[in-house]
Design an enzyme around this catalytic site. Structure first.
Site, PDB file in Angstrom:
ATOM      1  N   GLY A  24       0.817  -1.211   0.000  1.00  0.00           N
ATOM      2  CA  GLY A  24       0.000   0.000   0.000  1.00  0.00           C
ATOM      3  C   GLY A  24       0.844   1.252   0.000  1.00  0.00           C
ATOM      4  O   GLY A  24       2.078   1.197   0.119  1.00  0.00           O
ATOM      5  N   PRO A  82       2.550   4.895   1.239  1.00  0.00           N
ATOM      6  CA  PRO A  82       3.182   5.262   2.518  1.00  0.00           C
ATOM      7  C   PRO A  82       2.169   5.860   3.492  1.00  0.00           C
ATOM      8  O   PRO A  82       1.255   6.589   3.085  1.00  0.00           O
ATOM      9  CB  PRO A  82       4.219   6.322   2.109  1.00  0.00           C
ATOM     10  CG  PRO A  82       4.443   6.118   0.653  1.00  0.00           C
ATOM     11  CD  PRO A  82       3.154   5.604   0.099  1.00  0.00           C
ATOM     12  N   GLY A  83       2.322   5.548   4.770  1.00  0.00           N
ATOM     13  CA  GLY A  83       1.492   6.156   5.808  1.00  0.00           C
ATOM     14  C   GLY A  83       0.154   5.501   6.041  1.00  0.00           C
ATOM     15  O   GLY A  83      -0.675   6.032   6.785  1.00  0.00           O
ATOM     16  N   GLY A  85      -0.330   2.497   7.426  1.00  0.00           N
ATOM     17  CA  GLY A  85      -0.356   1.677   8.640  1.00  0.00           C
ATOM     18  C   GLY A  85       0.121   0.255   8.462  1.00  0.00           C
ATOM     19  O   GLY A  85      -0.298  -0.632   9.214  1.00  0.00           O
ATOM     20  N   LYS A  86       1.018   0.002   7.506  1.00  0.00           N
ATOM     21  CA  LYS A  86       1.497  -1.367   7.275  1.00  0.00           C
ATOM     22  C   LYS A  86       2.313  -1.873   8.463  1.00  0.00           C
ATOM     23  O   LYS A  86       2.111  -2.996   8.936  1.00  0.00           O
ATOM     24  CB  LYS A  86       2.328  -1.407   5.983  1.00  0.00           C
ATOM     25  CG  LYS A  86       1.539  -1.047   4.733  1.00  0.00           C
ATOM     26  CD  LYS A  86       2.373  -1.173   3.485  1.00  0.00           C
ATOM     27  CE  LYS A  86       3.439  -0.110   3.366  1.00  0.00           C
ATOM     28  NZ  LYS A  86       2.891   1.249   3.237  1.00  0.00           N
ATOM     29  N   THR A  87       3.233  -1.050   8.947  1.00  0.00           N
ATOM     30  CA  THR A  87       4.051  -1.440  10.107  1.00  0.00           C
ATOM     31  C   THR A  87       3.185  -1.586  11.353  1.00  0.00           C
ATOM     32  O   THR A  87       3.372  -2.518  12.146  1.00  0.00           O
ATOM     33  CB  THR A  87       5.154  -0.391  10.350  1.00  0.00           C
ATOM     34  OG1 THR A  87       5.908  -0.223   9.147  1.00  0.00           O
ATOM     35  CG2 THR A  87       6.077  -0.823  11.467  1.00  0.00           C
ATOM     36  N   GLU A 136      -9.681  33.575  -7.382  1.00  0.00           N
ATOM     37  CA  GLU A 136     -10.314  32.556  -6.543  1.00  0.00           C
ATOM     38  C   GLU A 136     -11.830  32.539  -6.715  1.00  0.00           C
ATOM     39  O   GLU A 136     -12.445  31.466  -6.727  1.00  0.00           O
ATOM     40  CB  GLU A 136      -9.945  32.778  -5.065  1.00  0.00           C
ATOM     41  CG  GLU A 136      -8.468  32.645  -4.750  1.00  0.00           C
ATOM     42  CD  GLU A 136      -7.885  31.314  -5.199  1.00  0.00           C
ATOM     43  OE1 GLU A 136      -8.619  30.308  -5.229  1.00  0.00           O
ATOM     44  OE2 GLU A 136      -6.679  31.272  -5.533  1.00  0.00           O
ATOM     45  N   HIS A 151     -12.676  30.549  -9.793  1.00  0.00           N
ATOM     46  CA  HIS A 151     -12.755  29.111  -9.533  1.00  0.00           C
ATOM     47  C   HIS A 151     -14.102  28.739  -8.922  1.00  0.00           C
ATOM     48  O   HIS A 151     -14.786  27.808  -9.371  1.00  0.00           O
ATOM     49  CB  HIS A 151     -11.641  28.685  -8.557  1.00  0.00           C
ATOM     50  CG  HIS A 151     -10.281  28.610  -9.169  1.00  0.00           C
ATOM     51  ND1 HIS A 151     -10.011  27.904 -10.317  1.00  0.00           N
ATOM     52  CD2 HIS A 151      -9.087  29.151  -8.774  1.00  0.00           C
ATOM     53  CE1 HIS A 151      -8.717  28.005 -10.605  1.00  0.00           C
ATOM     54  NE2 HIS A 151      -8.139  28.765  -9.690  1.00  0.00           N
TER      55      HIS A 151
END
Length: 607
Positions: free
Chosen positions: A206, A208-209, A211-213, A429, A432
């Site tokens: 997946g 980075p960040g 939550g694999k670890t 802005e 947009h």
């Protein structure tokens, strides 16, 4: 320019420095320390003190006279030079002073030789050994030459980690896939009775960040077994064969502590496909990978050793590593959806004091595409902001501001912007926002601001979808591009010129238009023809064209056609609503930041 490193100094240099330091200490420091209570006086002062009865004891040496005074306030001991004085004994006897002659002890020639030659030599050898050991530790990562093949794996036990599946939110599918491994480590008998084999390894894949670890630690925490953790880069060393030795040592330790879990983070550091190395070569990384493959074949999963690994580059891994019998199970750990983001925010907010009106659903909707690490950072930024403003609890505004900090950076409160530039930014802005509001497939406007941010943005318009979407239609893609064109279109209509403020808008619009043509099949010219492939989908999704130069030219023409069409549409929308463009810009210029509700209220008013 190539950096030139200074040459390393020889060992003799360090010996010399050490010798000089010892001599200096012996000459100046040690005498000052040990003789700090001895005061030197002249011989006349000594005689005067004897006559006045101020001397208690005298020791007569060959060249000096040491004497102790009755009153030790000035010094505990005095010394003076010895002078040929035949009447000294009579004077001392008359003054009732205890005195003695110090006879120098004869030192054995052997002891003299040992103290003069052998002892300094031994001290030198000891210092040299210590310096060599320090140098070896720096070169080999600690432990000396015998620790080359030792694994650097960190071993956690259940009482130290304390992480379970309750601490992991937003990854229900991944937890379900790993729950079976936990159950096997608890109840291996029921699997053996039916003849089922537990997967030897599970690969967590997946961005980075996500939550694999944390998931790997949660598996160990739920299983209550030892947890070996090591990064893939720690296997690879400058010395050939050390990586393979560390793999052997890691699995040896794991077998001794079975049942256990071995976790290899960033396994792509050693697991890259072997055809990507030097042609015909067998480098250190390949040896390490070969040893890992051998070890995974060699151990018995029934003993309770489970291998977990994590990577965000699965496409680079060697096929032999992914075959059944090694990493049998591939567990996707994707970016969380709306419900998952809300759950993650709640988990991370348990350690933070919150006001009663906090609504995590609003924050979750505003953070589409955020990882678990991003959401944890948002909660922390909100807590820091609450402290900065002197509050004891985190309020909703803190969370909303922290979302903007993570997305666009901190406010540049001291930035000096001229009124002319401020007016241009305001029209940009509102352009947009107005284009977005007048299209049926655009997300609602949530906030508009012209306060500059540390990311370089001079202002921005935030849109937040009311519902989570996983697919994008052709109409939605075209409306997104048109919204990006709205800022530049407003500048053209009002000021009859263009500025550099639309650089990021142009980049984002071009990316969407290119994806429509090359990957999404949303072009009449190329129909459903694949024109490019995505590399590293979890690390930015860089793509490369897989067509001829002639077709690539046609692709560029098709992309330009889409962008021009959307640009003209944006200009037309703003021309049709020019009065509202002026009215909203005036309001934004005055307030600097307005909410989506304020924007829609003014837009909906009848002229």
């Amino acid at each position: 320019m190539k950096q030139i490193k200074p040459p390393k100094k020889p060992l003799v240099y360090y010996y010399g420095v050490t010798l000089v330091i010892i001599l200096l200490l012996n000459s100046f420091i040690f005498p000052a320390i040990f003789n700090h209570s001895v005061k030197e006086v002249d011989y006349g002062t000594f005689l005067t003190m004897v006559e006045k009865g101020k001397v208690k004891q005298v020791e007569i040496e060959d060249n000096t006279i040491m004497f102790k005074p009755v009153d030790t306030k000035e010094a505990k001991e005095f010394k003076t030079g010895k002078i040929d004085d035949p009447k000294l004994v009579d004077r001392l006897h008359k003054a009732n002073v205890k005195f003695t002659k110090v006879i120098p002890k004869e030192t054995s020639p052997l002891i003299n030789f040992i103290l003069t030659w052998i002892l300094p030599f031994l001290i030198f050898i000891a210092i040299g050994q210590w310096l060599m050991k320090k140098m070896q530790n720096k070169m080999m990562g600690g432990g000396g030459p015998m620790s080359f093949g030792k694994s650097k794996a960190k071993v956690y036990v259940e009482t130290e980690t304390g992480i379970t599946f309750k601490d992991v939110a937003g990854q229900d599918e991944a937890k379900e896939a790993l729950q079976e491994i936990v159950d096997f480590l608890h109840n291996p008998k029921k699997y053996k009775e039916i003849g089922a084999n537990i997967p030897k390894g599970a690969l967590l894949v997946g961005p980075p960040g996500t939550g694999k670890t944390l998931l790997a630690k949660a598996v160990a925490g739920e299983s209550k077994v030892p947890f070996f953790s090591m990064s893939g880069s720690e296997f690879v060393e400058m010395f050939v064969g050390m990586g393979a030795a560390r793999v052997r040592d890691l699995f040896k330790q794991a077998q001794e502590k079975a049942p256990c879990i071995v976790f290899i983070d960033e396994i792509d550091a050693i697991g890259k496909s072997r055809n990507s190395g030097i042609a015909g070569g067998n480098d250190e990384r390949e040896q390490t990978l070969n040893q890992l493959l051998t070890e995974m074949d060699g151990f018995d999963a029934d003993k309770g050793i489970v291998i977990l690994a994590a990577t965000n580059r699965p496409e680079t891994l060697d096929k032999a590593l992914l075959r059944p019998g090694r990493f049998d199970r591939r567990v996707p750990v994707e970016l969380p959806d709306l419900t998952g983001r809300e759950s993650i925010l709640i988990v991370h907010a348990t350690k933070v004091k919150l006001a009663d009106d906090v609504n995590f659903n609003v924050i979750a909707r505003a953070t589409s595409g955020a990882s678990g690490a991003d959401l944890a950072n948002i909660i922390n930024e909100a807590a820091l902001r609450a402290v900065r403003l002197g509050r004891s609890k985190v309020v909703q505004n803190d969370l909303e501001e922290s979302v903007e900090v993570v997305i666009a950076g901190y406010q540049r409160k001291n930035a000096v912007i001229s009124m002319k530039d401020k007016l241009t930014i305001s029209y940009h802005e509102i352009g947009h926002a107005l284009v977005a509001a007048k299209q049926s497939h655009s997300a609602p406007v949530h906030k508009i601001t012209i306060i500059p941010r540390t990311s370089g943005a001079l202002g921005y318009t935030m849109q937040v979808d009311e519902h989570e979407t996983v697919l994008m239609t052709k109409e939605q893609a075209l409306d997104k591009i048109t919204t990006y064109m709205g800022g530049r279109a407003a500048e053209e209509i009002i000021f009859k010129t263009v500025t550099s403020g639309a650089s990021n808008d142009i980049e984002q619009a071009t990316k969407i238009a290119r994806a429509m043509v090359t990957r999404f099949g949303m072009s009449d010219e190329f129909d459903m023809m694949a024109l490019e492939t995505v590399n590293n989908p979890y690390l930015g999704g860089d793509s490369s064209l897989i067509v001829s130069a002639e077709t690539a030219s046609k692709v560029d023409s098709e992309i330009l056609k889409i962008i021009k069409s959307c640009h003209q549409k944006a200009i037309q929308i703003l021309e049709d609503n020019k009065d509202k463009l002026h009215e909203l810009t005036k309001y934004l210029l005055e307030k600097e930041t307005i909410s989506g509700e304020e924007f829609m209220s003014i837009l909906g008013k009848q002229a």
